[in-house]
Design a protein around this motif. Structure first.
Motif, PDB file in Angstrom:
ATOM      1  N   ARG A 135      18.167  33.501  40.524  1.00  0.00           N
ATOM      2  CA  ARG A 135      18.776  33.360  41.842  1.00  0.00           C
ATOM      3  C   ARG A 135      20.116  32.621  41.765  1.00  0.00           C
ATOM      4  O   ARG A 135      20.690  32.258  42.790  1.00  0.00           O
ATOM      5  CB  ARG A 135      17.827  32.624  42.789  1.00  0.00           C
ATOM      6  CG  ARG A 135      16.538  33.398  43.102  1.00  0.00           C
ATOM      7  CD  ARG A 135      15.648  32.615  44.046  1.00  0.00           C
ATOM      8  NE  ARG A 135      14.446  33.347  44.396  1.00  0.00           N
ATOM      9  CZ  ARG A 135      14.351  34.209  45.398  1.00  0.00           C
ATOM     10  NH1 ARG A 135      15.415  34.428  46.170  1.00  0.00           N
ATOM     11  NH2 ARG A 135      13.218  34.833  45.655  1.00  0.00           N
ATOM     12  N   ALA A 136      20.590  32.398  40.559  1.00  0.00           N
ATOM     13  CA  ALA A 136      21.855  31.675  40.394  1.00  0.00           C
ATOM     14  C   ALA A 136      23.019  32.507  40.917  1.00  0.00           C
ATOM     15  O   ALA A 136      22.974  33.742  40.899  1.00  0.00           O
ATOM     16  CB  ALA A 136      22.070  31.326  38.926  1.00  0.00           C
ATOM     17  N   PRO A 137      24.087  31.862  41.387  1.00  0.00           N
ATOM     18  CA  PRO A 137      25.207  32.592  41.996  1.00  0.00           C
ATOM     19  C   PRO A 137      26.064  33.320  40.961  1.00  0.00           C
ATOM     20  O   PRO A 137      25.966  33.095  39.753  1.00  0.00           O
ATOM     21  CB  PRO A 137      26.012  31.479  42.677  1.00  0.00           C
ATOM     22  CG  PRO A 137      25.704  30.252  41.892  1.00  0.00           C
ATOM     23  CD  PRO A 137      24.282  30.398  41.461  1.00  0.00           C
ATOM     24  N   LEU A 138      26.936  34.169  41.486  1.00  0.00           N
ATOM     25  CA  LEU A 138      27.842  34.963  40.667  1.00  0.00           C
ATOM     26  C   LEU A 138      28.977  34.105  40.118  1.00  0.00           C
ATOM     27  O   LEU A 138      29.467  33.199  40.784  1.00  0.00           O
ATOM     28  CB  LEU A 138      28.391  36.116  41.497  1.00  0.00           C
ATOM     29  CG  LEU A 138      29.339  37.120  40.830  1.00  0.00           C
ATOM     30  CD1 LEU A 138      29.146  38.497  41.447  1.00  0.00           C
ATOM     31  CD2 LEU A 138      30.807  36.697  40.992  1.00  0.00           C
ATOM     32  N   THR A 139      29.406  34.424  38.889  1.00  0.00           N
ATOM     33  CA  THR A 139      30.547  33.775  38.256  1.00  0.00           C
ATOM     34  C   THR A 139      31.578  34.826  37.881  1.00  0.00           C
ATOM     35  O   THR A 139      31.248  35.817  37.225  1.00  0.00           O
ATOM     36  CB  THR A 139      30.123  33.012  36.982  1.00  0.00           C
ATOM     37  OG1 THR A 139      29.185  31.996  37.329  1.00  0.00           O
ATOM     38  CG2 THR A 139      31.330  32.378  36.310  1.00  0.00           C
ATOM     39  N   LEU A 140      32.823  34.619  38.299  1.00  0.00           N
ATOM     40  CA  LEU A 140      33.918  35.502  37.920  1.00  0.00           C
ATOM     41  C   LEU A 140      34.774  34.777  36.881  1.00  0.00           C
ATOM     42  O   LEU A 140      35.407  33.774  37.171  1.00  0.00           O
ATOM     43  CB  LEU A 140      34.766  35.873  39.134  1.00  0.00           C
ATOM     44  CG  LEU A 140      35.979  36.762  38.868  1.00  0.00           C
ATOM     45  CD1 LEU A 140      35.557  38.117  38.310  1.00  0.00           C
ATOM     46  CD2 LEU A 140      36.787  36.949  40.151  1.00  0.00           C
ATOM     47  N   HIS A 141      34.775  35.306  35.655  1.00  0.00           N
ATOM     48  CA  HIS A 141      35.523  34.678  34.574  1.00  0.00           C
ATOM     49  C   HIS A 141      37.003  35.044  34.649  1.00  0.00           C
ATOM     50  O   HIS A 141      37.392  36.017  35.299  1.00  0.00           O
ATOM     51  CB  HIS A 141      34.965  35.123  33.223  1.00  0.00           C
ATOM     52  CG  HIS A 141      33.605  34.574  32.915  1.00  0.00           C
ATOM     53  ND1 HIS A 141      33.402  33.346  32.334  1.00  0.00           N
ATOM     54  CD2 HIS A 141      32.367  35.093  33.123  1.00  0.00           C
ATOM     55  CE1 HIS A 141      32.116  33.127  32.183  1.00  0.00           C
ATOM     56  NE2 HIS A 141      31.450  34.172  32.657  1.00  0.00           N
ATOM     57  N   ALA A 142      37.815  34.268  33.963  1.00  0.00           N
ATOM     58  CA  ALA A 142      39.235  34.583  33.842  1.00  0.00           C
ATOM     59  C   ALA A 142      39.409  35.887  33.066  1.00  0.00           C
ATOM     60  O   ALA A 142      38.589  36.229  32.209  1.00  0.00           O
ATOM     61  CB  ALA A 142      39.971  33.447  33.137  1.00  0.00           C
ATOM     62  N   THR A 143      40.472  36.611  33.375  1.00  0.00           N
ATOM     63  CA  THR A 143      40.751  37.871  32.689  1.00  0.00           C
ATOM     64  C   THR A 143      41.099  37.629  31.223  1.00  0.00           C
ATOM     65  O   THR A 143      41.817  36.685  30.886  1.00  0.00           O
ATOM     66  CB  THR A 143      41.928  38.594  33.372  1.00  0.00           C
ATOM     67  OG1 THR A 143      41.574  38.856  34.741  1.00  0.00           O
ATOM     68  CG2 THR A 143      42.242  39.913  32.687  1.00  0.00           C
ATOM     69  N   HIS A 144      40.576  38.493  30.367  1.00  0.00           N
ATOM     70  CA  HIS A 144      40.924  38.474  28.950  1.00  0.00           C
ATOM     71  C   HIS A 144      41.813  39.673  28.657  1.00  0.00           C
ATOM     72  O   HIS A 144      41.618  40.763  29.209  1.00  0.00           O
ATOM     73  CB  HIS A 144      39.662  38.527  28.079  1.00  0.00           C
ATOM     74  CG  HIS A 144      38.879  37.256  28.081  1.00  0.00           C
ATOM     75  ND1 HIS A 144      38.408  36.661  26.931  1.00  0.00           N
ATOM     76  CD2 HIS A 144      38.479  36.448  29.100  1.00  0.00           C
ATOM     77  CE1 HIS A 144      37.759  35.555  27.231  1.00  0.00           C
ATOM     78  NE2 HIS A 144      37.778  35.409  28.547  1.00  0.00           N
ATOM     79  N   TYR A 145      42.776  39.478  27.736  1.00  0.00           N
ATOM     80  CA  TYR A 145      43.783  40.513  27.471  1.00  0.00           C
ATOM     81  C   TYR A 145      43.624  41.060  26.056  1.00  0.00           C
ATOM     82  O   TYR A 145      43.504  40.305  25.082  1.00  0.00           O
ATOM     83  CB  TYR A 145      45.182  39.927  27.660  1.00  0.00           C
ATOM     84  CG  TYR A 145      45.387  39.368  29.047  1.00  0.00           C
ATOM     85  CD1 TYR A 145      45.599  40.207  30.133  1.00  0.00           C
ATOM     86  CD2 TYR A 145      45.318  37.986  29.274  1.00  0.00           C
ATOM     87  CE1 TYR A 145      45.756  39.693  31.415  1.00  0.00           C
ATOM     88  CE2 TYR A 145      45.468  37.469  30.554  1.00  0.00           C
ATOM     89  CZ  TYR A 145      45.687  38.328  31.619  1.00  0.00           C
ATOM     90  OH  TYR A 145      45.830  37.819  32.889  1.00  0.00           O
ATOM     91  N   LEU A 146      43.630  42.397  25.970  1.00  0.00           N
ATOM     92  CA  LEU A 146      43.437  43.047  24.681  1.00  0.00           C
ATOM     93  C   LEU A 146      44.665  42.949  23.791  1.00  0.00           C
ATOM     94  O   LEU A 146      44.545  42.900  22.562  1.00  0.00           O
ATOM     95  CB  LEU A 146      43.075  44.521  24.887  1.00  0.00           C
ATOM     96  CG  LEU A 146      41.788  44.788  25.670  1.00  0.00           C
ATOM     97  CD1 LEU A 146      41.557  46.278  25.806  1.00  0.00           C
ATOM     98  CD2 LEU A 146      40.597  44.136  24.979  1.00  0.00           C
ATOM     99  N   HIS A 147      45.853  42.969  24.388  1.00  0.00           N
ATOM    100  CA  HIS A 147      47.108  42.939  23.637  1.00  0.00           C
ATOM    101  C   HIS A 147      47.989  41.804  24.158  1.00  0.00           C
ATOM    102  O   HIS A 147      47.744  41.249  25.226  1.00  0.00           O
ATOM    103  CB  HIS A 147      47.865  44.262  23.784  1.00  0.00           C
ATOM    104  CG  HIS A 147      47.052  45.472  23.449  1.00  0.00           C
ATOM    105  ND1 HIS A 147      46.816  45.887  22.160  1.00  0.00           N
ATOM    106  CD2 HIS A 147      46.409  46.371  24.252  1.00  0.00           C
ATOM    107  CE1 HIS A 147      46.075  46.980  22.167  1.00  0.00           C
ATOM    108  NE2 HIS A 147      45.804  47.284  23.427  1.00  0.00           N
TER     109      HIS A 147
END
Length: 219
Positions: free
Chosen positions: A184-196
């Motif tokens: 029941r834990a809330p949603l986490t939005l992580h920082a964007t990761h960049y491929l290049h």
């Protein structure tokens, strides 16, 4: 990246719609899981997956079940274990039906094209297969994020979303989503990761080893 995202010490991993088994075998090769089950509906592709298992030396710890994973009846008839897997991963067909260039051959079309609304079936399949407190990890185009969250909602909690973008300053093109069954834990939005990086086509230091199958992706 999907296979490399499997947590270390996963006892039994399921790859839904596994194709030739790439993601699951990456997890095995990185020693992230002890046992692997690949679910693939196309019998000819399943034979290739079985050959890949043997040729990579995992015949004693991995298997293929041939079934349409979106069909509860097909899963049951094929003997798919329910509530049994510590982690379930999937790379569902990623072009919304009617968009993108049509692939040649029935298998390739089915493997690439699917309405975003059908993600609900994949979410149900993952939830049915995962054990209590088990994980599900999907990778999908960012354009389908709303449907992806809906497929996880009410089935998985502690949802984490990791956006992936080609370069700094560009929008995310893919997302990884992870959730824990019954939480029941809330949603986490992580920082964007960049491929290049800003310039050039070389992968960033973070992703070069991962995409060469040489390292895990712990996020």
């Amino acid at each position: 990246m999907l296979g490399a995202s499997v947590p270390k010490h996963t006892a039994h991993l399921l790859d839904l719609g596994a194709g030739v088994g790439t993601a699951g075998l990456v997890a095995m090769s990185l020693d992230r899981t002890h046992q692997l089950t690949l679910g693939e509906r196309d019998s000819e592709i399943a034979l290739i997956a079985e050959a890949n298992i043997r040729e990579n030396g995992f015949a004693e710890r991995a298997r293929v079940i041939t079934a349409d994973i979106t069909s509860p009846t097909a899963r049951r008839e094929a003997g798919f274990p329910e509530n049994a897997f510590d982690c379930v991963i999937a790379n569902p067909p990623y072009f919304d039906a009617g968009r993108g260039t049509a692939a040649s051959g029935a298998y390739r079309q089915g493997a690439r094209h699917m309405a975003h609304s059908e993600l609900e079936l994949w979410g149900k399949a993952a939830a049915g297969a995962a054990r209590a407190s088990g994980l599900a990890i999907f990778v999908y185009p960012a354009t389908g994020l709303a449907a992806l969250i809906a497929a996880f909602d009410q089935r998985f909690g502690a949802i984490e979303i990791l956006p992936l973008a080609p370069r700094p300053g560009q929008p995310a093109s893919r997302v990884l989503i992870r959730g824990r069954k019954g939480s029941r834990a809330p949603l986490t939005l992580h920082a964007t990761h960049y491929l290049h990086g800003d310039q050039g086509n070389e992968f960033s230091q973070e992703f070069s080893a991962i995409l060469m199958g040489q390292g895990p992706f712990d996020w």
